[in-house]
Scaffold this active site. Structure first.
Site, short mmCIF file in Angstrom:
data_model
loop_
_atom_site.label_atom_id
_atom_site.label_comp_id
_atom_site.label_asym_id
_atom_site.label_seq_id
_atom_site.Cartn_x
_atom_site.Cartn_y
_atom_site.Cartn_z
N HIS A 75 -0.05 -53.87 -32.27
CA HIS A 75 -1.22 -54.68 -31.88
C HIS A 75 -0.81 -56.16 -31.73
CE1 HIS A 75 -5.62 -55.89 -32.44
NE2 HIS A 75 -4.98 -57.02 -32.66
N GLU A 76 -0.05 -56.66 -32.74
CA GLU A 76 0.33 -58.08 -32.70
C GLU A 76 1.35 -58.35 -31.60
OE1 GLU A 76 -1.48 -60.00 -34.28
OE2 GLU A 76 -2.38 -58.58 -35.66
N CYS A 134 -9.84 -57.05 -34.00
CA CYS A 134 -9.04 -58.21 -33.61
C CYS A 134 -9.84 -59.47 -33.91
CB CYS A 134 -8.70 -58.14 -32.12
SG CYS A 134 -7.67 -59.50 -31.57
N LEU A 135 -9.19 -60.43 -34.56
CA LEU A 135 -9.88 -61.68 -34.90
C LEU A 135 -10.24 -62.47 -33.64
CD1 LEU A 135 -7.65 -62.61 -37.96
CD2 LEU A 135 -9.93 -61.56 -37.99
N GLN A 169 -2.92 -66.67 -31.11
CA GLN A 169 -4.32 -66.64 -31.53
C GLN A 169 -4.77 -67.97 -32.17
OE1 GLN A 169 -3.71 -62.57 -33.57
NE2 GLN A 169 -5.86 -62.53 -32.99
N GLY A 210 -3.30 -59.32 -39.90
CA GLY A 210 -2.22 -59.77 -39.04
C GLY A 210 -2.71 -60.91 -38.16
N HIS A 246 -0.22 -58.96 -28.39
CA HIS A 246 -0.69 -60.35 -28.23
C HIS A 246 0.41 -61.22 -27.60
CE1 HIS A 246 -4.66 -60.59 -30.04
NE2 HIS A 246 -4.27 -60.00 -31.14
#
Ligand code: K1U
Ligand code: ZN
Length: 174
Positions: A136-137, A94-95, A51, A46, A140
């Site tokens: 999660h996204e 998480c990236l 990000q 994702g 963000h």
């Protein structure tokens, strides 16, 4: 399509609340295509637009398992319409917080409303990995990271570890 840079903690942009998208047009589709390519290259499952440094309410995702054909998904201006009382704990990564993994507790099921790649409104219920990943996204989009759900000690440790890795990497490259 182009790869974009994924920003990492402690970049202050990650704490920003993302703004709604006004219309799903070709310019937005270029962003979504770039995000998907960037997510596949990372690799990740994702990615939120913030990000890649664009604080707009856009998410891409692909939850296909290894060996399955790609299943790219696009969420524009996503909303959670209901949350289950039942909670589920799952390990997240998480990236933007590379190489840190920890367990987070969230509602096990959620209802979703969003616009897709073509600007069509979609309503669906999510459970399992889709429910975890979309929450999660969507965090963000509110400037919240999964480490914000951890204890202060574990969050500070995670940020310190990412900062050290970035410093060591920069020194090695110099
Ligand atoms: O940074 C992100 O928001 C992407 C993140 C999404 C996510 C993962 C796990 C739980 C919740 C949300 C990632 O993709 S981290 C990398 C990852 O999970 C993965 C990478 C390669 C193969 C399989 C998974
Ligand atoms: Zn993330």
């Amino acid at each position: 399509m182009a790869l974009r840079e994924i920003i990492t903690v402690p970049n202050p942009l990650l704490k920003k609340v993302s703004k709604p998208v006004e219309q799903v047009d070709d310019e937005l589709r270029v962003l979504m295509d770039d995000m998907l390519e960037t997510m596949y290259a990372a690799p990740g499952i994702g990615l939120a637009a913030v990000q890649v440094g664009v604080p707009r309410r856009v998410i891409v995702m692909d939850l296909a398992r290894e060996g399955e054909p790609p299943q790219p998904r696009y969420f524009v201006n996503p909303e959670i319409t209901w949350r289950s009382d039942q909670l589920a704990v799952r390990e997240e990564g998480c990236l933007s917080v590379p190489d840190i993994y920890d367990e987070v507790e969230r509602p096990a099921q959620v209802g979703l409303r969003y616009m897709d790649y073509h600007g069509e409104t979609v309503e669906e219920d999510a459970e399992g990995l889709l429910a975890v990943c979309i929450q999660h996204e969507m965090d963000h989009l509110e400037g919240v990271l999964f480490i914000d759900h951890l204890s202060r000690l574990n969050r500070d440790r995670a940020v310190a570890k990412v900062k050290k890795a970035a410093k060591d990497g920069a020194e090695k490259a110099a």
